[in-house]
Design a protein around this motif. Structure first.
Motif, mmCIF file in Angstrom:
data_model
loop_
_atom_site.group_PDB
_atom_site.id
_atom_site.type_symbol
_atom_site.label_atom_id
_atom_site.label_comp_id
_atom_site.label_asym_id
_atom_site.label_seq_id
_atom_site.Cartn_x
_atom_site.Cartn_y
_atom_site.Cartn_z
ATOM 1 N N PRO A 123 0.807 -1.219 0.000
ATOM 2 C CA PRO A 123 0.000 0.000 0.000
ATOM 3 C C PRO A 123 0.842 1.272 0.000
ATOM 4 O O PRO A 123 0.551 2.204 -0.735
ATOM 5 C CB PRO A 123 -0.814 -0.109 1.288
ATOM 6 N N GLU A 124 1.896 1.291 0.827
ATOM 7 C CA GLU A 124 2.639 2.548 0.943
ATOM 8 C C GLU A 124 3.372 2.903 -0.340
ATOM 9 O O GLU A 124 3.671 4.056 -0.594
ATOM 10 C CB GLU A 124 3.600 2.509 2.144
ATOM 11 N N HIS A 125 3.633 1.903 -1.171
ATOM 12 C CA HIS A 125 4.293 2.209 -2.440
ATOM 13 C C HIS A 125 3.297 2.575 -3.525
ATOM 14 O O HIS A 125 3.602 3.320 -4.449
ATOM 15 C CB HIS A 125 5.110 0.996 -2.917
ATOM 16 N N VAL A 126 2.116 2.006 -3.412
ATOM 17 C CA VAL A 126 1.149 2.124 -4.500
ATOM 18 C C VAL A 126 0.225 3.318 -4.318
ATOM 19 O O VAL A 126 -0.090 4.030 -5.260
ATOM 20 C CB VAL A 126 0.324 0.824 -4.586
ATOM 21 N N LEU A 127 -0.198 3.520 -3.071
ATOM 22 C CA LEU A 127 -1.166 4.591 -2.845
ATOM 23 C C LEU A 127 -0.428 5.908 -2.700
ATOM 24 O O LEU A 127 -0.178 6.401 -1.605
ATOM 25 C CB LEU A 127 -1.995 4.296 -1.596
ATOM 26 N N THR A 128 -0.054 6.465 -3.849
ATOM 27 C CA THR A 128 0.604 7.768 -3.830
ATOM 28 C C THR A 128 -0.323 8.766 -4.498
ATOM 29 O O THR A 128 -1.237 8.401 -5.235
ATOM 30 C CB THR A 128 1.925 7.724 -4.601
ATOM 31 N N GLU A 129 -0.032 10.028 -4.233
ATOM 32 C CA GLU A 129 -0.904 11.064 -4.790
ATOM 33 C C GLU A 129 -0.946 10.992 -6.304
ATOM 34 O O GLU A 129 -1.992 11.135 -6.921
ATOM 35 C CB GLU A 129 -0.424 12.432 -4.310
ATOM 36 N N GLY A 130 0.207 10.744 -6.891
ATOM 37 C CA GLY A 130 0.265 10.696 -8.352
ATOM 38 C C GLY A 130 -0.595 9.573 -8.911
ATOM 39 O O GLY A 130 -1.390 9.774 -9.832
ATOM 40 N N VAL A 131 -0.449 8.376 -8.323
ATOM 41 C CA VAL A 131 -1.222 7.227 -8.806
ATOM 42 C C VAL A 131 -2.713 7.483 -8.621
ATOM 43 O O VAL A 131 -3.524 7.211 -9.500
ATOM 44 C CB VAL A 131 -0.790 5.941 -8.057
ATOM 45 N N LEU A 132 -3.064 8.029 -7.454
ATOM 46 C CA LEU A 132 -4.475 8.248 -7.175
ATOM 47 C C LEU A 132 -5.072 9.273 -8.120
ATOM 48 O O LEU A 132 -6.197 9.115 -8.596
ATOM 49 C CB LEU A 132 -4.669 8.695 -5.725
ATOM 50 N N GLU A 133 -4.297 10.315 -8.395
ATOM 51 C CA GLU A 133 -4.820 11.329 -9.307
ATOM 52 C C GLU A 133 -5.035 10.718 -10.686
ATOM 53 O O GLU A 133 -6.038 10.962 -11.357
ATOM 54 C CB GLU A 133 -3.858 12.518 -9.389
ATOM 55 N N GLN A 134 -4.087 9.866 -11.077
ATOM 56 C CA GLN A 134 -4.182 9.247 -12.394
ATOM 57 C C GLN A 134 -5.367 8.271 -12.459
ATOM 58 O O GLN A 134 -6.090 8.230 -13.440
ATOM 59 C CB GLN A 134 -2.884 8.493 -12.663
ATOM 60 N N ALA A 135 -5.537 7.499 -11.373
ATOM 61 C CA ALA A 135 -6.579 6.477 -11.386
ATOM 62 C C ALA A 135 -7.963 7.084 -11.183
ATOM 63 O O ALA A 135 -8.907 6.749 -11.889
ATOM 64 C CB ALA A 135 -6.308 5.439 -10.302
ATOM 65 N N PHE A 136 -8.074 7.962 -10.207
ATOM 66 C CA PHE A 136 -9.404 8.432 -9.818
ATOM 67 C C PHE A 136 -9.721 9.809 -10.367
ATOM 68 O O PHE A 136 -10.822 10.302 -10.184
ATOM 69 C CB PHE A 136 -9.520 8.469 -8.297
ATOM 70 N N ASP A 137 -8.712 10.453 -10.968
ATOM 71 C CA ASP A 137 -8.919 11.784 -11.496
ATOM 72 C C ASP A 137 -9.408 12.713 -10.393
ATOM 73 O O ASP A 137 -10.316 13.508 -10.569
ATOM 74 C CB ASP A 137 -9.939 11.750 -12.657
ATOM 75 N N THR A 138 -8.804 12.555 -9.226
ATOM 76 C CA THR A 138 -9.189 13.431 -8.134
ATOM 77 C C THR A 138 -7.931 13.708 -7.317
ATOM 78 O O THR A 138 -6.981 12.940 -7.342
ATOM 79 C CB THR A 138 -10.265 12.793 -7.252
ATOM 80 N N ARG A 139 -7.926 14.792 -6.610
ATOM 81 C CA ARG A 139 -6.762 15.111 -5.800
ATOM 82 C C ARG A 139 -6.915 14.479 -4.434
ATOM 83 O O ARG A 139 -8.009 14.412 -3.892
ATOM 84 C CB ARG A 139 -6.614 16.625 -5.675
ATOM 85 N N ALA A 140 -5.851 13.972 -3.930
ATOM 86 C CA ALA A 140 -5.918 13.333 -2.634
ATOM 87 C C ALA A 140 -4.616 13.605 -1.902
ATOM 88 O O ALA A 140 -3.581 13.876 -2.506
ATOM 89 C CB ALA A 140 -6.116 11.833 -2.796
ATOM 90 N N VAL A 141 -4.686 13.559 -0.576
ATOM 91 C CA VAL A 141 -3.501 13.702 0.232
ATOM 92 C C VAL A 141 -3.189 12.358 0.841
ATOM 93 O O VAL A 141 -4.079 11.708 1.381
ATOM 94 C CB VAL A 141 -3.740 14.699 1.390
ATOM 95 N N VAL A 142 -1.973 11.906 0.724
ATOM 96 C CA VAL A 142 -1.596 10.637 1.339
ATOM 97 C C VAL A 142 -0.675 10.931 2.512
ATOM 98 O O VAL A 142 0.346 11.586 2.371
ATOM 99 C CB VAL A 142 -0.898 9.715 0.333
ATOM 100 N N THR A 143 -1.094 10.461 3.682
ATOM 101 C CA THR A 143 -0.264 10.648 4.882
ATOM 102 C C THR A 143 -0.210 9.313 5.589
ATOM 103 O O THR A 143 -0.686 8.302 5.067
ATOM 104 C CB THR A 143 -0.925 11.692 5.819
ATOM 105 N N ARG A 144 0.372 9.323 6.773
ATOM 106 C CA ARG A 144 0.291 8.116 7.598
ATOM 107 C C ARG A 144 -0.762 8.359 8.654
ATOM 108 O O ARG A 144 -0.831 9.442 9.230
ATOM 109 C CB ARG A 144 1.640 7.835 8.249
ATOM 110 N N HIS A 145 -1.547 7.339 8.913
ATOM 111 C CA HIS A 145 -2.549 7.517 9.953
ATOM 112 C C HIS A 145 -1.838 7.643 11.297
ATOM 113 O O HIS A 145 -0.982 6.829 11.626
ATOM 114 C CB HIS A 145 -3.506 6.328 9.965
ATOM 115 N N PRO A 146 -2.159 8.693 12.081
ATOM 116 C CA PRO A 146 -1.413 8.931 13.316
ATOM 117 C C PRO A 146 -1.546 7.793 14.322
ATOM 118 O O PRO A 146 -0.650 7.572 15.132
ATOM 119 C CB PRO A 146 -2.034 10.219 13.866
ATOM 120 N N VAL A 147 -2.641 7.049 14.283
ATOM 121 C CA VAL A 147 -2.846 5.996 15.285
ATOM 122 C C VAL A 147 -2.399 4.639 14.764
ATOM 123 O O VAL A 147 -1.597 3.949 15.383
ATOM 124 C CB VAL A 147 -4.330 5.934 15.712
ATOM 125 N N THR A 148 -2.905 4.256 13.592
ATOM 126 C CA THR A 148 -2.614 2.904 13.115
ATOM 127 C C THR A 148 -1.298 2.828 12.363
ATOM 128 O O THR A 148 -0.740 1.752 12.198
ATOM 129 C CB THR A 148 -3.717 2.427 12.154
#
Lengths: 435, 367
Positions: free
Chosen positions: A244-269
């Motif tokens: 997941p950490e390699h694949v779910l990047t902002e660039g990939v998500l923008e390309q796949a979903f055509d939407t802007r997203a922020v990828v961070t680490r969940h503070p708890v999990t």
């Protein structure tokens, strides 16, 4: 359908039906056409035995189609799917169903079978034409009911249970099937948050016990948290696959979903965490420049950006969390070296932005000699909003010079708390327009 | 689960079988000459062949002589029954009642399968045109016996018409080895409409045989003979056994074809078996009785409300209930002052009852 040649070793293993055998999935260059339209083209991926792979992608990317193809329901026009080395499309339904169990997306069970009967249908591949007692089957059905916590529903009619319970019943049916591979199509789509987690926890446990699971999951964060690997499908092809950490990047998500997203680490999990952003509306409401730092402006940036303003920010030191927020929001920012003061070049850039801005917002920022220049630039602002949640004295590290500059700014500004930001900016913008 | 279903199936089936025998005995006693039930029972027993010995004989197959089992039956009972009563019971009423039971059994079984197969509560045994095909065969025979090939009789003409039609509808709806249920339904409707036109055309040109044609089309049992029973009963029983063997597959098919496939059902093959067998069962009934409506539609619904949607229990109970229902309605049809075709009675009783079910219980979807 069955082959007349002697069974290979692989086929023998299939027929022996040992539930959790080594079940790798190998998708090789698969093309699938539905109604003359290419839905999948050249899809290749492999799933290790005993792993949990999440299939993500926008609607219409081909997730369900890929699952149906792996299940053997759809035949590819090119390529092949091997499960444990056996081509599923060469197997009969019966043989394939001993290898792969499916939890479909919509389970239309509008007739009054008892839950136990529905789960018992999972034993179909092991049933003979002549009906005999099936003690093994009965035991497996009981096990599947208890694993999915549906045993208390066993004697109820499937028509009378809730959507979430029904989903678990269908999962139980798939478990009763005793297939080493489990395919789930949106297993959590009709569930509330509690049942989503319970279902995925259960699936994780099953993976831990040796099942190989491929699940189409809508919620990227659930996918990131539970899956060992993510396959991103888009437009019928594999865009990216891996952890997941390699694949779910902002660039990939923008390309796949055509939407802007922020990828961070969940503070708890600590899992990869995706926040989708609303599509930026056309910046028609005006340009707001924000002076922040140390994280006090992050919320302001979200609010202003979400409200449809064109937002700029700066100057900020590299590593400042306000700067990261600005970048994740896709805002223009003036950045300077870490721990250094705002220099001449940065000052000119900030001045230019403030000069262009309809409104400048001074956040509830701590002021020192390094960022005093930002305040100085703010004097040239056309209209100024000062956010003040703490008294300036508590956050002034620039002595008398800071105090004088701040007071002079405050005098001609609208002073507001953070919560009043948007109304303050709107009214500042209104009066600025009137001038 | 498994055990429980078997127990319930046995109990329900036994109960309905008793009901069927009871209705049949009462029915046999009713008519222009009323006969007491115990006299009926004695007359039936008198006529009943009871196996008394098993033997072997030799059959010469060319140069080869093989042993062949024989079964000796005798009429062991000799109760005192008036000759006229004995003839009325075994020669006139009983063949008609046994045939009514056979036809009711067949239509209800086929209706149950078709409703499950099409997942459509309005499906009936004739949904893919079996009855229309049978009607064309029968009417053609009645109007112009010379055009019917191979010197087929009335019943066989109807049977051939029915099976050919079902096969044609199946072929029309099949593409690339797949037969979508919706296409099948529409093809069935189209063919039925077309055959309806053919039947109307034949009727216009029927001349003197028009009355016979109309009677046949309305559904009838008044010409029943033991020959009709011998023709249809074996076909119905064998076909039913095959359908029953697929009862669980039919349950799984209710989940939808894709789910059924992932649960290990060979979907297209199973559909083919079910469709062919249900069509043959229907054809065997329609060929000897004409088009008797509502039995195949209403009885499965009634039984589904009573025993649930599981075909392992629904199929045998529906068939037995259908048998009892048709014997009872045919009794009403023939006992009145003037005999009416039984199809009129089943429709007249069935339609209001169906509407009653529709309003009071849930006859919405299958189950």
């Amino acid at each position: 359908m069955s082959d007349w040649t002697a069974p290979t070793e692989d086929e023998k293993r299939v027929f022996n039906g040992d539930g959790d055998s080594n079940a790798t999935i190998e998708v090789r260059e698969v093309d699938v056409r539905l109604g003359g339209v290419a839905v999948l083209s050249g899809v290749s991926t492999s799933v290790e035995s005993g792993s949990f792979v999440g299939l993500v992608g926008p609607n219409g990317a081909g997730k369900s189609t890929l699952l149906r193809t792996i299940a053997g329901v759809l035949s590819p026009s090119a390529g092949s799917v091997l499960i444990d080395g056996v081509d599923v499309h060469a197997l009969s339904s019966r043989e394939a169903s001993k290898l792969v169990a499916v939890v479909p997306q919509d389970t239309s069970l509008s007739f009054a079978f008892d839950v136990r009967d529905v789960v018992a249908m999972g034993r179909t591949p092991y049933r003979g034409r002549v009906r005999t007692g099936d003690p093994v089957g009965r035991e497996r059905v009981g096990w599947a009911l208890s694993r999915t916590e549906t045993d208390h529903l066993a004697e109820r009619s499937i028509a009378d249970v809730s959507g979430g319970e029904r989903q678990r019943v269908v999962l139980a049916r798939a478990l009763a099937q005793d297939a080493p591979v489990l395919l789930l199509d949106e297993p959590t789509s009709s569930l509330d948050i509690n049942h989503q987690l319970r279902t995925l926890e259960l699936v994780s446990e099953l993976v831990g016990e040796g099942k190989t699971v491929v699940a189409a999951i809508h919620d990227l964060n659930l996918a990131a948290h539970y899956c060992e690997e993510i396959v991103v499908l888009s437009g019928g092809t594999v865009l990216e696959s891996g952890p997941p950490e390699h694949v779910l990047t902002e660039g990939v998500l923008e390309q796949a979903f055509d939407t802007r997203a922020v990828v961070t680490r969940h503070p708890v999990t600590g899992s990869t965490y995706v926040t989708a952003l609303p599509d930026r509306p056309e910046p028609t409401r005006g340009h707001v420049h924000v002076i922040g730092g140390g994280g006090v402006a992050s919320r302001l940036l979200y609010l202003l950006s979400g409200a449809g303003y064109e937002v700029t920010v700066g100057a900020l030191n590299e590593g400042d969390s306000d700067l990261e927020t600005a970048r994740s929001l896709g805002l223009d920012a003036v950045a300077i070296e870490p721990f250094s003061a705002v220099d001449g070049g940065a000052r000119r850039a900030v001045s230019r932005l403030i000069d262009r801005a309809d409104v400048t917002v001074l956040a509830d920022v701590e002021v020192g000699s390094g960022n005093l220049v930002n305040l100085d630039c703010a004097r040239e602002s056309r209209s100024l909003v000062v956010i003040e949640d703490r008294p300036f004295g508590e956050r002034n590290y620039a002595g008398v010079e800071g105090r004088e500059l701040y007071d002079s700014l405050r005098e001609r500004a609208r002073v507001a708390g953070e919560d009043e930001l948007l109304s303050a900016v709107a009214s500042a913008l209104g009066s600025e327009r009137e001038l | 689960m498994y055990g429980e279903v078997r127990v319930r199936t046995s109990l329900w089936s036994a109960g309905l079988a008793v009901l069927l025998v009871f209705v049949a005995l009462v029915s046999t006693g009713l008519g222009p000459v009323t006969i007491d039930p115990h006299v009926v029972a004695m007359a039936v027993l008198n006529a009943l062949p009871v196996p008394t010995a098993v033997g072997a004989t030799r059959v010469d197959l060319g140069p080869l002589a093989v042993p062949w089992p024989t079964l000796t039956t005798e009429r062991v009972f000799a109760f005192e029954v008036a000759d006229s009563h004995q003839t009325i019971v075994t020669g006139i009423r009983l063949p008609r009642i046994v045939l009514a039971a056979t036809v009711g059994f067949a239509l209800a079984a086929a209706g149950t399968v078709m409703q499950g197969f099409f997942r459509n509560p309005m499906a009936d045994p004739s949904i893919i045109g079996v009855s229309s095909g049978a009607a064309v065969g029968a009417v053609a025979f009645l109007v112009a016996p010379t055009v019917v090939p191979f010197g087929l009789g009335l019943q066989l003409s109807a049977f051939v018409g029915a099976t050919v039609t079902a096969f044609a509808v199946y072929m029309i709806a099949t593409e690339d080895g797949r037969t979508p249920v919706a296409t099948l339904l529409l093809a069935g409707i189209a063919i039925q409409t077309f055959l309806g036109a053919v039947i109307s055309f034949l009727q216009i040109n029927a001349g003197e045989s028009l009355e016979q044609v109309v009677y046949w089309l309305m559904g009838h049992l008044h010409t029943s003979t033991w020959a009709d029973v011998r023709l249809s009963l074996p076909v119905v029983l064998v076909s039913f056994a095959l359908l029953y063997a697929y009862a669980e597959d039919l349950n799984v098919l209710l989940l939808g074809e894709e789910d059924a496939r992932t649960l290990g059902i060979e979907v297209e093959w199973t559909k083919r078996i079910l469709l062919a067998t249900a069509s043959i069962v229907t054809a065997a009934a329609v060929a000897v009785s004409g088009v008797i409506g509502f039995v195949g539609l209403i009885v499965p619904h009634m039984m589904r409300l009573l025993v649930g949607p599981d075909h392992r229990i629904l199929l045998p109970t529906s068939a037995l209930a259908g048998a009892a229902f048709l014997v009872a309605t045919d009794t009403v049809a023939r006992v009145g002052p003037a005999e009416v075709p039984v199809g009129i009675v089943t429709a007249a009783l069935g339609a209001p009852f169906f509407l009653y079910l529709l309003r009071t219980r849930e006859v919405h979807a299958v189950g």
